[in-house]
Design a protein around this motif. Structure first.
Motif, PDB file in Angstrom:
ATOM      1  N   LEU A 163       0.849  -1.009  -0.138  1.00 38.62           N
ATOM      2  CA  LEU A 163       0.010   0.005  -0.012  1.00 38.62           C
ATOM      3  C   LEU A 163       1.057   1.194   0.035  1.00 38.62           C
ATOM      4  O   LEU A 163       2.059   1.298   0.336  1.00 38.62           O
TER       5      LEU A 163
ATOM      6  N   ARG B 249     -12.512   3.912   3.868  1.00 41.41           N
ATOM      7  CA  ARG B 249     -11.908   4.590   2.918  1.00 41.41           C
ATOM      8  C   ARG B 249     -11.229   3.829   1.934  1.00 41.41           C
ATOM      9  O   ARG B 249     -10.961   4.410   0.752  1.00 41.41           O
ATOM     10  N   HIS B 250     -10.962   2.695   2.142  1.00 44.04           N
ATOM     11  CA  HIS B 250      -9.939   1.733   1.139  1.00 44.04           C
ATOM     12  C   HIS B 250     -10.927   0.414   0.368  1.00 44.04           C
ATOM     13  O   HIS B 250     -10.259  -0.445   0.262  1.00 44.04           O
TER      14      HIS B 250
ATOM     15  N   TRP C 269      -3.250   1.270   7.535  1.00 45.84           N
ATOM     16  CA  TRP C 269      -2.879  -0.142   7.604  1.00 45.84           C
ATOM     17  C   TRP C 269      -1.934  -0.019   8.733  1.00 45.84           C
ATOM     18  O   TRP C 269      -2.307  -1.355   9.510  1.00 45.84           O
TER      19      TRP C 269
ATOM     20  N   THR D 156      -3.115   5.264   2.579  1.00 45.14           N
ATOM     21  CA  THR D 156      -3.508   4.004   2.688  1.00 45.14           C
ATOM     22  C   THR D 156      -2.626   3.201   3.527  1.00 45.14           C
ATOM     23  O   THR D 156      -2.899   2.605   4.486  1.00 45.14           O
TER      24      THR D 156
ATOM     25  N   TYR E 134      -4.554  -9.606   3.631  1.00 43.56           N
ATOM     26  CA  TYR E 134      -4.527  -8.257   4.432  1.00 43.56           C
ATOM     27  C   TYR E 134      -4.559  -9.011   6.034  1.00 43.56           C
ATOM     28  O   TYR E 134      -5.646  -9.164   6.576  1.00 43.56           O
TER      29      TYR E 134
ATOM     30  N   ASP F 101     -12.634  -0.283  -1.866  1.00 46.37           N
ATOM     31  CA  ASP F 101     -12.823  -0.660  -3.206  1.00 46.37           C
ATOM     32  C   ASP F 101     -11.386  -1.134  -3.567  1.00 46.37           C
ATOM     33  O   ASP F 101     -11.386  -1.948  -4.395  1.00 46.37           O
ATOM     34  N   ALA F 102     -10.269  -0.596  -3.053  1.00 48.48           N
ATOM     35  CA  ALA F 102      -8.816  -0.898  -3.313  1.00 48.48           C
ATOM     36  C   ALA F 102      -8.705  -2.342  -2.856  1.00 48.48           C
ATOM     37  O   ALA F 102      -7.825  -3.022  -3.570  1.00 48.48           O
ATOM     38  N   VAL F 103      -9.327  -2.470  -1.703  1.00 42.70           N
ATOM     39  CA  VAL F 103      -8.966  -3.783  -0.948  1.00 42.70           C
ATOM     40  C   VAL F 103      -9.633  -4.874  -1.989  1.00 42.70           C
ATOM     41  O   VAL F 103      -9.120  -5.956  -2.310  1.00 42.70           O
TER      42      VAL F 103
ATOM     43  N   SER G 131     -20.303  -0.497  -1.007  1.00 38.46           N
ATOM     44  CA  SER G 131     -19.753   0.101  -2.106  1.00 38.46           C
ATOM     45  C   SER G 131     -20.675  -0.037  -3.519  1.00 38.46           C
ATOM     46  O   SER G 131     -20.730  -0.866  -3.593  1.00 38.46           O
TER      47      SER G 131
ATOM     48  N   PHE H 155     -10.446   1.801   8.169  1.00 39.40           N
ATOM     49  CA  PHE H 155      -9.651   1.716   7.139  1.00 39.40           C
ATOM     50  C   PHE H 155     -10.562   1.280   5.824  1.00 39.40           C
ATOM     51  O   PHE H 155     -10.206   1.631   4.629  1.00 39.40           O
TER      52      PHE H 155
END
Length: 435
Positions: free
Chosen positions: A7, A63-64, A15, A11, A93, A66-68, A131, A60
């Motif tokens: 990351l 915020r993230h 983490w 981000t 993760y 979609d990236a995960v 999402s 976490f």
């Protein structure tokens, strides 16, 4: 704790804060006795550590998410089912969700002695389903036919019969007849029943020889109801008390899997996919005896519901302390807000013989007339125009995005409820009283 994923920037900062909180929670919990044997002071210390980690986890993912999700699905080019998704997240993760080994240890314990690691899965899945990018992708993934169904399909197409532990499936005269056959426990629902029901629904939807589906309870061997048909006693509370009811494999797979497939159908591929990506069929339910809890929830997705005049329906959510699936989303559409609150919040039991039952079922007949009434209903729903109109009705009554939003919050709230002190106490007393 293994190496953090690749990351960058904020981000990566988020983490690091999460992993620090998770590691601190592990150090706090390790020397403590099992949850049921902790003192009030020890419970307060454990709860504070877990709450800090969960706050970091929720922040976490807010915020993230979609990236995960994109990393777990290779940019949404793969379509993992919900159990595969949480397993992948545990590997990619570490600390975001519990590992398979940790859950296996938890599942060997009674509900009262679990730490509640499934709550972390609920936090993760709420973020994914919320999402507008990841959520629809996961819903669509869960509408694919299961590998088990695809493996059994040739046999079912050839013989018209598949017998599983919880469900017997027969094709006769274009009708897929799903008989709930957990005769020893009044068709109480558990992980096995969910797996067998999704397999049976998939087979019915995949087989071109099936035009209509029927779900009905079989005859019971239970001493109290021996020889009588029963629809469903709802969730198996003894299994819940002993730790055998899981958030992902039962509560969420049930709603996102076979129950949603009854509404939407299954995802299909091939030359007809341009026309519609789903194969769906009309469904009839026939209620003998009673439809309690999950059994009553099921009735809300059928195209036609019949009941014997001596049957009854209930959603004992207040008594059990958990959320009654998607009933909070669907029931008011049938009954209006006042009756839905009476049923869900106050535990009102509705008997088929009273006028209010007509808001839950389409036909009430004498028990000896139910077989004939079922066959007439199946014949009425056997038509091409029925298919397209049920599709449009379901689209209007239950928009996919509204269902997704409900399921996002359900994933989280139901995870919390599974570990509520009131739930653990109630199901423990039920299990002790029924043993």
């Amino acid at each position: 704790m293994t190496t953090a994923p690749p990351l960058r920037g904020s981000t990566l900062d988020g983490w690091h804060a999460l992993t620090e909180a998770v590691e601190q929670a592990e150090r706090t919990l390790t020397p403590l006795p099992a949850p049921a044997r902790r003192t009030a002071a020890q419970r307060a210390v454990a709860d504070a550590a877990k709450n800090r980690a969960r706050a970091e986890r929720a922040g976490f993912l807010q915020r993230h998410a979609d990236a995960v999700y994109d990393r777990l699905t290779d940019g949404r080019t793969r379509e993992p089912r919900i159990d595969e998704l949480v397993a992948a997240a545990a590997t990619a993760y570490p600390g975001l969700v519990p590992t398979a080994e940790l859950l296996e240890r938890e599942n060997s314990r009674p509900q009262a002695d679990k730490e509640g690691h499934e709550i972390d899965q609920g936090i993760f899945l709420r973020a994914v389903l919320r999402s507008p990018v990841a959520g629809p992708h996961l819903l669509a993934s869960m509408l694919r036919p299961t590998d088990r169904a695809l493996a059994l399909l040739p046999e079912f197409r050839r013989t018209g019969t598949v017998r599983m532990k919880a469900v017997r499936l027969e094709r006769r005269d274009g009708v897929a007849r799903l008989t709930l056959c957990r005769d020893d426990c009044l068709n109480a629902e558990d992980n096995q029943q969910v797996d067998d029901m999704e397999t049976a629904v998939d087979l019915a939807l995949l087989d071109p020889g099936v035009r209509v589906g029927l779900v009905r309870g079989g005859e019971m061997s239970h001493p109290r109801y021996r020889g009588r048909r029963i629809f469903s006693a709802g969730i198996n509370l003894k299994n819940l008390s002993s730790g055998g009811i899981s958030l992902v494999d039962f509560l969420l797979r049930r709603e996102l899997g076979y129950v949603h497939k009854l509404v939407r159908g299954i995802r299909v591929e091939g030359p007809t996919a341009w026309h519609t990506p789903y194969a769906e069929k009309p469904w009839v339910a026939a209620v003998d005896g009673f439809a309690i809890g999950g059994g009553a929830q099921l009735l809300l997705v059928f195209d036609h519901v019949l009941a014997a005049s001596d049957a009854y329906f209930s959603l004992p959510a207040a008594k059990e302390g958990i959320v009654p699936g998607v009933a909070n989303f669907r029931l008011g559409r049938s009954t209006g807000p006042r009756l839905s609150r009476q049923i869900i919040l106050e535990g009102r039991r509705v008997r088929a013989s009273e006028p209010a039952a007509r808001l839950l079922v389409d036909e009430v007949v004498e028990p000896e007339e139910l077989d004939a009434a079922v066959e007439r209903s199946l014949a009425r729903l056997d038509g091409e125009a029925v298919l397209v109109n049920r599709h449009m009705l379901n689209l209007a009554e239950e928009p996919v995005d509204a269902f997704r939003a409900y399921m996002a919050e359900f994933a989280f709230q139901q995870a919390l409820r599974l570990y509520g002190a009131d739930v653990i106490g109630k199901v423990g007393r039920f299990a002790a009283g029924s043993s």
